[in-house]
Design a protein around this motif. Structure first.
Motif, short mmCIF file in Angstrom:
data_model
loop_
_atom_site.label_atom_id
_atom_site.label_comp_id
_atom_site.label_asym_id
_atom_site.label_seq_id
_atom_site.Cartn_x
_atom_site.Cartn_y
_atom_site.Cartn_z
N ALA A 2 0.84 -1.20 0.00
CA ALA A 2 0.00 0.00 0.00
C ALA A 2 0.87 1.24 0.00
O ALA A 2 0.60 2.20 -0.72
N ILE A 3 1.93 1.21 0.79
CA ILE A 3 2.81 2.37 0.82
C ILE A 3 3.46 2.57 -0.54
O ILE A 3 3.49 3.69 -1.08
N GLN A 18 2.34 1.64 -3.41
CA GLN A 18 1.34 2.12 -4.36
C GLN A 18 1.04 3.59 -4.14
O GLN A 18 0.88 4.35 -5.10
N GLY A 19 0.96 3.97 -2.88
CA GLY A 19 0.72 5.37 -2.58
C GLY A 19 1.82 6.24 -3.17
O GLY A 19 1.54 7.22 -3.87
N ILE A 62 1.50 6.30 -6.97
CA ILE A 62 0.41 7.11 -7.51
C ILE A 62 0.74 8.59 -7.36
O ILE A 62 0.55 9.38 -8.28
N THR A 76 -5.39 2.69 -9.84
CA THR A 76 -6.05 3.40 -8.74
C THR A 76 -7.22 2.58 -8.22
O THR A 76 -7.51 2.58 -7.04
N ILE A 126 -7.53 -0.71 -8.24
CA ILE A 126 -7.05 -1.82 -7.42
C ILE A 126 -6.68 -1.32 -6.04
O ILE A 126 -6.93 -1.94 -5.03
N ALA A 127 -6.06 -0.12 -6.02
CA ALA A 127 -5.63 0.44 -4.75
C ALA A 127 -6.82 0.80 -3.87
O ALA A 127 -6.66 1.10 -2.70
N LYS A 181 -10.26 2.99 -4.51
CA LYS A 181 -10.61 4.40 -4.52
C LYS A 181 -12.12 4.49 -4.69
O LYS A 181 -12.68 3.80 -5.54
N TRP A 184 -14.43 5.75 -6.44
CA TRP A 184 -14.45 6.58 -7.63
C TRP A 184 -15.85 6.82 -8.11
O TRP A 184 -16.11 7.75 -8.85
N PRO A 216 -5.80 7.19 -2.57
CA PRO A 216 -6.91 6.24 -2.62
C PRO A 216 -7.26 5.73 -1.23
O PRO A 216 -6.37 5.44 -0.42
N ILE A 258 -5.59 2.66 0.31
CA ILE A 258 -4.23 2.81 0.82
C ILE A 258 -4.27 3.38 2.23
O ILE A 258 -3.56 2.92 3.12
#
Lengths: 353, 341, 344
Positions: A183-184, A186-187, A190, C194, C196-197, C199, C201, C322, C325
């Motif tokens: 997650a980190i 990915q953060g 992004i 995004t 998958i993470a 969000k 939306w 997101p 996360i």
């Protein structure tokens, strides 16, 4: 205290009924035939690729190198380092898995499943975001730090808890730490618009390996593998249980610490080269234990050989399945690894908890 | 485990007070921010249709509201004279037509640099068009390049802010058609036609000069990013300009890409690149740092065009990765500067 | 595993249940107000009040009623859905670490949606209602797969095996997903990444409409089955002894949990950990009786997700993190803490 009945039972189950059995003959033949197969695999790996190059040319490129010929350059600069790196990385993942499985007596230990790969991944994402022009040596060091951090968290949680590191707890901690670290990353990805770069890296692949990387990683791998061999006797004893090992005069804490250090170096090196490929470290040691018994003096070298073999051939497959595009190596191995994991998880009733 | 414990009432109180503190803190921040930014709230109430009657007519015929159908089949009512246009990733067309958009496309690490001179004072908007950000620019017309940008209901949300027209992928493939369509929507058909005529004239002149300078020599366009090379084919952006408009010969590797497997970006391995026989290479280098190692490799240096010193490097801010009259025109300038001495 | 510890102060507990539930309601209201004030466009609380009273400008109304409100409602619904799904799964498997995320159900649902998005990127209107169905199918298939892989004649559905196989199946699905997503073009890829993470939306009333029927059926259904869950939580033998038709009830409840998770994933993407944390917090606050536990779970889940979504919008303004996360960053450490404390 006697060896915990669980652990010996586990060992016996895979080897037959006599405790502590090992098959040196099988081991020796695995090493000999395995090495031969690796040589064959390397040759094959060097002769397949996007550019169509004849075997005769490959031969020439190796033995009568002519720097003026582009095809010779392709063999020299791209395919040979790639193949060799594949062999090294396979050995790293497999030996790291073997050490972890032995030391923690956890049949599901693997640098991917226990979050070490994800740790290296976070370190890399951060590196990509803040210092995009890092040279390989720094990338590798970042990976060491990341993998070590993840290992500390996972094993820390495991040892903090009420009755120690059960395989289930370790696997769950690994999954949770992976999720957190992913997650980190990915953060970070992004926010810095690195998503697809990171994704390509996460997918794992041998493309783009070069001599410079090889030169940097080689000493680390060799030293770590030698250290693993030196630890192998102690790991065999540890695999019987800490109390047994301590009773036989092992300094268990020292062995475990050195062992983890070796694992972190092996996993970090491998991950920085190919990305977070999971399951190699899970599958190979199991197969090896099944074949050669429970003596880690044999398990470690045999794991190294078979791990190399797996990655070398998986990399060939990754290039051939959907040519001219490469199939992500990590995904490919996961497709073999997942059924294997499921098989392991469902085979052992109750033992895992 | 996790069995119920008596002390949990105490911990709940603690947790609740913690949350309350956080809530207060958050709302305080919200207040602070709210103070310094009550900007465009009032403007929005002025409906675009009212403006239309008073706005100076730019074309000879008096502009009227019109209804058009976009690529996704929406009936879109275009205001008579759109004043505040948002055209994310369509800025090239807007610049060509002399329209300044209210905001320009951006990603966290960049904008369309080649338009920077024309869009100097235009604020940025994230590529994914956050709804509140769009609202804050009070557009009266929203133009969208691709259907995929407005999938899963985003279209309807945008359409609530202002009439939203999707140009569509099919049309965007041919910038001339897209330009004419956008010109028509913005009552600027003559400008669009003129721009195409100007461009074609420029291309024809350049083609003649090039034929004299390099004859039938071939040229490849490579994009280097994140240590990977991509090769541009003749169907889009600078490839369309170079091969179709300027008549430069395609290099061997492009013609070898199987028709069915062509993607938006055609990745090409260094291994394959070793076989490139093109006489010239245009290298768009978006990888100043990591890529340099690749450009030092024996294989890159062994490519005939590299050996012959015929690599023309373009900065990552060049127009070569984009399509449109403005992008194409800049590409032609770059080609001439590189090949015609 | 969670045990029912019968409290001698039954009455006191009941009042506590009411206190906890109403406090949670108040907290949700508080975060709701903060959330209404959070976003790219600055609206002062006064503006918000004006607009809520129907006096705002067109722009303000648009932002509050069309953009912020539906998103808040979706956060609340999705949070409640995941939490109740997690609670049911934990009680059914008698495994305190079960939740739609760890069991691979989210991964399956997400995979179905991603396949759809990859192959039909441009379809719009129909997909809003189609997505929950697709996600449901994906979730159902994965759950069935996991169930069969971990069920054995000798010892039934071992909690340990269930989790391990869930992790393995997620890893497998993830591998497929990776292969698929690398073939997307960069813009679609961004969307999928995004998504998958995790969000939120679908900030649209239609998503509320697409999600609401599922929750309106499934949440009351699970509340109605609270008593059965109490019994099942005791273990197969005990519950069979108490006369519950174990297998049938279990499958029914499992289906409900899977459907809840699936429909939520369709709208929010893969948000893990809510289904894990919420039941634990709820159990600490109100005890193990599902009659109170499930509603408390739903409220805590809603609160958690709304808070995470608000934080995600606020922390790095104007960029958005997101929600998934944010939840993972809050949730994973809590998970590890539970793991360290647990005696299993």
């Amino acid at each position: 205290m006697v060896p915990s009945p669980e652990s010996t039972h586990k060992i016996q189950k895979t080897v037959g009924n006599k405790p502590l059995r090992s098959h040196p003959a099988a081991a020796v033949s695995i090493i000999i035939f395995g090495l031969a197969a690796i040589v064959f695999g390397l040759a094959l790996s060097v002769s397949v690729g996007a550019a169509d190059i004849k075997l005769a040319t490959v031969w020439e490129a190796v033995f009568r190198f002519n720097p003026q010929l582009q095809q010779h350059q392709v063999i020299r600069e791209l395919r040979i380092p790639r193949a060799v790196a594949g062999a090294l990385v396979g050995a790293c993942f497999a030996v790291a898995g073997a050490i972890m499985q032995g030391m923690t007596r956890n049949p599901l230990a693997d640098s991917g499943l226990l979050g070490l790969n994800a740790g290296a991944g976070v370190a890399l994402a951060v590196a990509f975001a803040f210092a995009p022009s890092l040279s390989f040596i720094y990338i590798m060091l970042y990976c060491f730090v990341g993998a070590a951090t993840a290992a500390l968290i996972v094993f820390g949680i495991g040892s903090l808890s009420y009755n120690g590191l059960t395989p289930l707890r370790l696997t769950l901690a690994g999954a949770a730490v992976s999720a957190l670290l992913l997650a980190i990353s990915q953060g970070v990805a992004i926010l810095f618009n690195l998503s697809q770069d990171i994704a390509f890296w996460l997918a794992g692949g041998m493309g783009g390996t070069n001599w410079i990387q090889l030169k940097i990683m080689f000493p680390f791998v060799v030293v770590a593998l030698i250290a693993a061999m030196m630890l192998s006797r102690s790991i065999t004893l540890l695999s019987l249980g800490r109390d047994v090992a301590a009773g036989l005069g092992q300094r268990t804490r020292l062995v475990q610490t050195t062992g983890m250090l070796v694992v972190v170096i092996l996993a970090g090196t491998a991950v920085s080269t190919v990305g977070p490929v999971a399951f190699v470290g899970l599958i190979i040691p199991h197969v090896v234990r099944y074949l050669v018994g429970v003596d880690y003096r044999w398990i470690i070298p045999c794991s190294a050989v078979l791990g190399s073999l797996l990655i070398v051939f998986a990399d060939i497959a990754a290039r051939m399945i959907n040519a001219p595009y490469e199939t992500p190596l990590g995904a490919l191995i996961a497709l073999i690894g997942v059924p294997f994991f499921i098989y392991l998880a469902s085979k052992r009733k109750g033992e895992l908890s | 485990m996790f069995s119920f414990k008596k002390k949990s009432l105490g911990s709940m109180k603690l947790a609740m007070s913690g949350l309350m503190v956080m809530v207060l803190f958050l709302s305080a921040c919200g207040n602070n921010n709210a103070g310094n930014s009550a900007n465009s709230g009032a403007e929005v109430s002025a409906a675009p249709t009212v403006e239309a009657s008073t706005a100076p007519a730019e074309t000879t015929a008096p502009a009227v509201e019109k209804t058009v159908t976009d690529s996704m089949g929406h009936k879109v009512i275009i205001p008579a004279n759109p004043q505040r246009v948002l055209g994310s990733y369509l800025e090239d067309y807007l610049v060509t037509l002399g329209v300044t958009p209210v905001a320009q496309w951006s990603v966290p690490n960049g904008i369309q640099d080649y338009l920077a001179a024309d869009l100097k004072d235009v604020p940025k908007i994230s590529y994914d068009l956050p709804l509140e950000a769009v609202t804050s620019f009070t557009p009266d017309l929203i133009l969208i390049q691709s259907e995929s940008e407005v999938q899963n209901g985003l279209y309807d949300q945008l359409n609530k802010i202002a009439p939203t027209y999707v140009v569509g992928d099919a049309l965007s493939k041919d910038w001339r058609k897209a330009l004419l369509t956008i010109g028509e929507i913005l009552n600027k058909t003559p400008e669009a036609e003129q721009a195409i005529k100007d461009y074609d004239q420029k291309a024809a002149d350049a083609k003649e000069k090039l034929a004299g300078a390099i004859g039938k020599e071939s040229a490849a366009i490579l994009w280097l990013v994140q240590k990977n090379f991509y090769i541009v084919d003749e169907t889009r952006s600078s490839g369309a300009v170079l091969y179709t408009d300027l008549g430069v010969t395609l290099p061997n590797l492009v013609t070898e890409i199987p028709e069915g497997t062509r993607a938006t970006w055609n990745p090409i391995s260094l291994e394959k690149l070793a076989e490139l026989t093109a006489d010239h290479i245009f290298l768009v280098n978006s990888d100043k740092t990591e890529g340099s190692a690749i450009l030092d490799s024996a294989i890159w240096k062994g490519i005939p065009a590299v050996k012959a010193g015929k690599v023309h490097e373009l900065s990552s801010t060049a127009s070569w990765l984009y399509s449109g009259a403005t992008a194409g025109s800049q590409t032609i300038d770059d080609v001439l500067a590189s090949l015609v001495k | 595993m969670s045990k029912i510890v019968l409290s001698p102060y039954e009455r006191q507990r009941r009042t506590r249940g009411i206190t906890v539930l109403s406090s949670l309601g108040i907290l949700i209201l508080a975060v709701f107000i903060v959330s209404m004030n959070t976003g790219f466009m600055r609206l002062s609380p006064l503006d918000v009040l004006h607009t809520l009273a129907g006096e705002g400008t067109h722009q303000q109304k648009l932002i509050l009623f069309e953009f912020r409100l539906p998103r808040i409602v979706i956060s609340l619904l999705v949070g409640a859905g995941f939490a109740v799904s997690g609670c049911i799964l934990q009680s059914l498997s008698r495994n305190a670490l079960a939740e739609p995320g760890t069991l691979g159900i989210n991964a399956g649902a997400g995979f179905a949606v991603i396949i759809y998005i990859s192959f039909f990127p441009a379809s719009t209107t129909a997909s809003v209602f189609l997505l929950p169905l697709l996600a449901l199918a994906g979730a159902g298939l994965t759950a069935t797969l996991i169930y069969f892989l971990s069920y054995r004649k000798e010892d039934g559905l071992s909690p340990t095996r269930l989790i391990l196989i869930g992790i393995a199946v997620s890893a497998g699905i993830y591998a497929f997903q990776l292969i698929l997503s690398l073939r997307l073009d960069p813009r679609n890829y961004q969307f999928v990444a995004t998504w998958i993470a995790g969000k939120i939306w679908g900030g649209d009333w239609r998503f509320v409409l697409a999600l609401l029927p599922w929750l309106l059926i499934l949440l009351p259904f699970s509340f109605y089955k609270a008593r059965v869950l109490n019994v099942l939580n005791l273990g197969d033998q005990t519950s069979a002894g108490l006369g519950a038709p174990v297998e049938k009830e279990r499958i029914l409840l499992l289906a409900a949990a899977v459907a809840l998770a699936g429909s939520c994933v369709a709208v929010s993407g893969g948000i893990g950990f809510v289904g894990l944390i919420a039941p634990h917090l709820a159990r600490r606050l109100v005890g193990p009786r599902h009659q109170v536990l499930l509603p408390a779970c739903a409220l805590i889940g809603a609160l958690l997700l709304l808070t995470a979504d608000t934080l995600g919008r606020w922390v790095l303004q104007p960029a958005e993190i997101p929600t998934g996360i944010v939840v993972a960053i809050i949730g994973a450490p809590y998970f590890l803490y539970l793991l360290a404390k647990s005696k299993a």
